[in-house]
Scaffold this active site. Structure first.
Site, PDB file in Angstrom:
ATOM      1  N   ASN A  52       0.872  -1.174   0.000  1.00  0.00           N
ATOM      2  CA  ASN A  52       0.000   0.000   0.000  1.00  0.00           C
ATOM      3  C   ASN A  52       0.912   1.227   0.000  1.00  0.00           C
ATOM      4  OD1 ASN A  52      -1.796   2.040   0.456  1.00  0.00           O
ATOM      5  ND2 ASN A  52      -2.469   1.312   2.474  1.00  0.00           N
ATOM      6  N   LYS A  72       0.100   4.225  -0.261  1.00  0.00           N
ATOM      7  CA  LYS A  72      -0.570   5.382   0.352  1.00  0.00           C
ATOM      8  C   LYS A  72      -0.368   6.629  -0.531  1.00  0.00           C
ATOM      9  CE  LYS A  72      -0.241   3.069   4.760  1.00  0.00           C
ATOM     10  NZ  LYS A  72      -0.206   3.140   6.211  1.00  0.00           N
ATOM     11  N   HIS A  86      -9.582   1.066   4.884  1.00  0.00           N
ATOM     12  CA  HIS A  86      -8.312   1.238   5.604  1.00  0.00           C
ATOM     13  C   HIS A  86      -8.538   2.181   6.785  1.00  0.00           C
ATOM     14  CE1 HIS A  86      -4.202   2.362   6.524  1.00  0.00           C
ATOM     15  NE2 HIS A  86      -3.827   1.280   5.868  1.00  0.00           N
ATOM     16  N   GLU A  88      -6.926   4.570   7.815  1.00  0.00           N
ATOM     17  CA  GLU A  88      -6.710   5.986   7.470  1.00  0.00           C
ATOM     18  C   GLU A  88      -7.931   6.565   6.766  1.00  0.00           C
ATOM     19  OE1 GLU A  88      -2.914   5.302   5.600  1.00  0.00           O
ATOM     20  OE2 GLU A  88      -2.099   4.806   7.574  1.00  0.00           O
ATOM     21  N   GLU A 134      -5.285  -5.036  10.443  1.00  0.00           N
ATOM     22  CA  GLU A 134      -4.283  -3.998  10.665  1.00  0.00           C
ATOM     23  C   GLU A 134      -4.581  -3.275  11.972  1.00  0.00           C
ATOM     24  OE1 GLU A 134      -2.303  -2.816   6.667  1.00  0.00           O
ATOM     25  OE2 GLU A 134      -3.955  -1.459   7.063  1.00  0.00           O
ATOM     26  N   GLY A 180       2.635   2.133  10.831  1.00  0.00           N
ATOM     27  CA  GLY A 180       3.615   3.212  10.725  1.00  0.00           C
ATOM     28  C   GLY A 180       4.346   3.525  12.018  1.00  0.00           C
ATOM     29  N   SER A 238       3.466  -2.284  10.278  1.00  0.00           N
ATOM     30  CA  SER A 238       4.911  -2.350  10.545  1.00  0.00           C
ATOM     31  C   SER A 238       5.545  -3.682  10.137  1.00  0.00           C
ATOM     32  CB  SER A 238       5.199  -2.039  12.019  1.00  0.00           C
ATOM     33  OG  SER A 238       4.828  -0.703  12.314  1.00  0.00           O
TER      34      SER A 238
END
Ligand code: 13P
Length: 248
Positions: free
Chosen positions: A8, A10, A96, A98, A163, A169, A208
């Site tokens: 991904n 992003k 996701h 985000e 996730e 991250g 991660s």
């Protein structure tokens, strides 16, 4: 089933960077026994599709990072699933964390997007995962269970990505025991929700993932692959993770 290693990207990658990264990934894809997928920003999907089409070796699939639930219409700035398909994508990441945070996407919005993606011929990867506060409260299974129930249609035939939000991250990952426990929980939920078809759904781990922890994570039961963020922007790291999948 072959494991799926998905990158991904992003909101990273101008045309020249995306082209170079796609070339390096495609050039290293030979001989892998997992499936490879890259999900670049929509602006470079066509470019990445051209690179992949011209590569001599194993195909690298391409996905979008989101799509709108409607097929077309007055939705300024949004992209339909058919547009992603038209540009060269065959997959799409949906829900996701985000997107859930930045765009207030609810499970019912994700559910509608899954239907739109499938109607346009895209395979959806539906993301679920708890926040750190929810895990500290011991509510991770309740949260993920509700996300699955609310996001997946009863005939879902895509991929699920677990996730944990706090692992994205941050360089932190759950323990191997915690990943295995959550993947077992997700498998049981899929079987309840989808019947026997729930056995065929790959469950990716994301958060991660890097070359140093990929082999251990990918060897866990019910881990069907990885959804990789930061490390997917470095071809050597992404390919090292893919080779760990091969060995798992
Ligand atoms: P990182 O691998 O950078 O933690 O991101 C994970 C992710 O969000 C993939 O969708």
């Amino acid at each position: 089933m072959r494991q799926l290693i998905a990158g991904n990207w992003k909101m990273n990658g101008l045309l020249a960077e995306a082209e170079a990264l796609a070339e390096d990934v495609a050039a290293g894809a030979e001989g892998l026994s997992c499936d490879l997928l890259v999900c670049p920003p929509a602006t470079v999907i066509c470019t990445v599709a051209d690179v992949v089409a011209g590569a001599p070796f194993a195909p690298v699939a391409i996905g979008g990072q989101d799509c709108h639930a409607a097929a077309s219409g007055a939705h300024t700035g949004d992209l339909s699933a058919a547009m992603l398909r038209d540009a060269g994508a065959t997959w799409v990441i949906l829900g996701h964390s985000e997107r859930r945070t930045d765009h207030a996407e609810t499970d019912s919005v994700v559910h509608a997007k899954v239907l739109a993606a499938v109607a346009a011929g895209l395979t959806p990867i539906v993301c679920v995962g708890e926040t750190e506060a929810e895990r500290l409260d011991g509510r991770q299974e309740a949260v993920v269970g509700a996300q699955l129930a609310g996001s997946l249609p009863v005939d879902f035939a895509g991929v699920v990505a677990y996730e944990p939000v706090w692992a994205i991250g941050t360089g932190r990952t759950p323990t191997e025991a915690d990943v295995a426990a959550m993947h077992a929980f997700i498998r049981a939920a899929l079987l309840r929700h989808l019947g026997e078809a729930g056995r065929l759904v790959l469950i990716l781990y994301g958060g991660s993932v890097k070359p140093s922890n990929a082999a251990a994570l990918l060897a866990l039961p019910e881990v069907g692959g990885a959804l990789v963020g930061g490390a997917s922007l470095v071809a050597a790291d992404f390919l090292a993770i893919a080779r760990a999948a091969q060995a798992a």
